[in-house]
Design a protein around this motif. Structure first.
Motif, PDB file in Angstrom:
ATOM      1  N   ASP A   1      -6.324   4.707  -7.900  1.00 47.47           N
ATOM      2  CA  ASP A   1      -5.570   5.682  -7.474  1.00 47.47           C
ATOM      3  C   ASP A   1      -3.918   5.395  -6.088  1.00 47.47           C
ATOM      4  O   ASP A   1      -3.453   6.561  -5.392  1.00 47.47           O
ATOM      5  N   VAL A   2      -3.742   4.368  -6.351  1.00 48.34           N
ATOM      6  CA  VAL A   2      -2.192   4.492  -5.864  1.00 48.34           C
ATOM      7  C   VAL A   2      -1.758   3.560  -6.698  1.00 48.34           C
ATOM      8  O   VAL A   2      -0.421   3.281  -5.672  1.00 48.34           O
TER       9      VAL A   2
ATOM     10  N   ARG B   1      -9.204   0.389  -6.615  1.00 46.22           N
ATOM     11  CA  ARG B   1      -9.013   1.838  -6.549  1.00 46.22           C
ATOM     12  C   ARG B   1      -7.968   2.140  -7.757  1.00 46.22           C
ATOM     13  O   ARG B   1      -6.989   0.496  -7.974  1.00 46.22           O
TER      14      ARG B   1
ATOM     15  N   PRO C   1       0.894  -1.735  -0.266  1.00 43.89           N
ATOM     16  CA  PRO C   1       0.466   0.170   0.278  1.00 43.89           C
ATOM     17  C   PRO C   1       0.849   1.292  -0.167  1.00 43.89           C
ATOM     18  O   PRO C   1       2.066   1.263   1.100  1.00 43.89           O
ATOM     19  N   PRO C   2       0.641   1.977  -0.628  1.00 42.94           N
ATOM     20  CA  PRO C   2       0.553   3.511  -0.677  1.00 42.94           C
ATOM     21  C   PRO C   2       1.293   4.586   1.358  1.00 42.94           C
ATOM     22  O   PRO C   2       0.688   3.461   1.820  1.00 42.94           O
TER      23      PRO C   2
ATOM     24  N   TRP D   1      -6.323  -2.725   1.227  1.00 44.42           N
ATOM     25  CA  TRP D   1      -5.607  -1.195   0.724  1.00 44.42           C
ATOM     26  C   TRP D   1      -5.478  -1.190  -0.395  1.00 44.42           C
ATOM     27  O   TRP D   1      -6.352   0.436  -0.731  1.00 44.42           O
TER      28      TRP D   1
END
Length: 330
Positions: free
Chosen positions: A297-298, A295, A157-158, A261
């Motif tokens: 956007d990661v 998602r 995850p970021p 995430w």
């Protein structure tokens, strides 16, 4: 610009078990391998790295306790993967443009299935790749390499989601382009249960020992530095067959928990924010539903179709992304 010390681009292909990762990697190798470059005597080199080749030996695979109280080995946790070995191998590939001699694949001995993509489509895409590279690639004296890494557990995850200390951070950071293939629970279950089993390595495990700690999940085990230039001297091979109920007891809940995430809840709560890793496993599984929404956007590229697109569509999507990334680095 590509750093001067790097001789390979690593493309990571991840997703749940049976989502088509290996199939896509093999198709991409057929599309990109040996394509003519500038100058004319230069050709694109490619190869595949299978995360499954970095499993610990059988007797080092951790155990978990199912909901029924049965103790079984858990092959779907980071603790089953020699993550330091994988990280070292990826850095070797980036620096040398070749697979380390130490690494010999057992994954290619497992069952293969029809890709569903015709030879005509593969040849069409090879033509597109060749044309784009001939038209846009700048003159280079190197023989460029693309390595396709496929595996069920590759991405972290970021940083804002706790990714800095994540057990897969070193693996994630060694990958240049991150491709994710969603797949619905029902598809994963049907395909996984339809497999005959998997080639593994090492001595057979001892009978499970009851432990108050449970031995569940967690980070990768510590591994000593691996001599990547040495020959592969790992022990003889065995064969693993999923026990009854393994998908529902281990594969799917592990996948959802490890990718909380990245996956988006289907109940509308926290939409576009991914699952909450603090929730209990059963709550995460319930919220994620069939697990096909992810998602965007990661820093992870998500395949089109929410797991429903044909492999030909996914292949075209991947080829375009890889071409764009590769050309931008030259």
């Amino acid at each position: 610009m590509k750093p001067v010390h790097e001789k390979a681009v690593v493309i990571g292909i991840s997703g749940p078990s049976s989502s088509g990762k290996t199939t896509l990697a093999r198709l991409l190798q057929r599309v990109f391998y040996g394509v003519d470059l500038k100058p004319k005597d230069s050709r694109l080199n490619t190869f595949i790295i299978h995360e499954d080749d970095f499993y610990f030996p059988d007797d080092k695979i951790p155990y978990t306790t199912t909901r029924s109280g049965k103790r079984i080995q858990d092959w779907d946790t980071a603790s089953a993967i020699d993550i330091p070995f994988l990280s070292q191998a990826l850095n070797y590939v980036r620096e040398n443009g070749t697979l380390p001699p130490r690494l010999q694949s057992k994954e290619d001995q497992n069952d293969t299935t029809d890709s569903g993509v015709s030879d005509e489509i593969v040849q069409e895409l090879r033509g597109i790749v060749s044309s784009r590279l001939q038209d846009e690639a700048r003159k280079s004296t190197e023989n460029p390499t693309i390595a396709f890494l496929e595996g069920f557990l590759l991405f972290a995850p970021p940083s804002e989601a706790g990714g800095e200390e994540h057990v897969l951070r070193s693996v994630h950071d060694a990958i240049h382009l991150h491709l994710f293939l969603p797949a619905a629970y029902e598809l994963v279950k049907a395909r996984r249960e339809g497999r005959s089993g998997y080639v593994t390595i090492g001595p057979a495990p001892e009978p499970p020992v009851q432990s108050s700690g449970g031995g569940d999940g967690g980070g990768g085990k510590t591994s000593t530095e691996v001599d990547l230039d040495a020959e592969d001297d790992r022990p003889p091979q065995n064969f693993w067959v999923d026990p009854p109920g393994y998908v529902d007891d281990v594969v799917w809940p592990r996948y959802v928990t490890d990718h909380a995430w990245l996956l988006i809840a289907e109940d509308g709560d926290g939409d576009e924010k991914g699952g909450d890793g603090a929730l209990a496993e059963e709550d995460l599984v319930r919220r994620v539903g069939d697990g096909t929404r992810a998602r965007t956007d990661v820093g992870v590229e998500v395949a089109p179709g929410c797991g429903n697109a044909g492999m030909d569509v996914v292949l075209r999507w991947a080829v375009e992304l890889i071409l764009g990334y590769y050309l931008n680095r030259m």
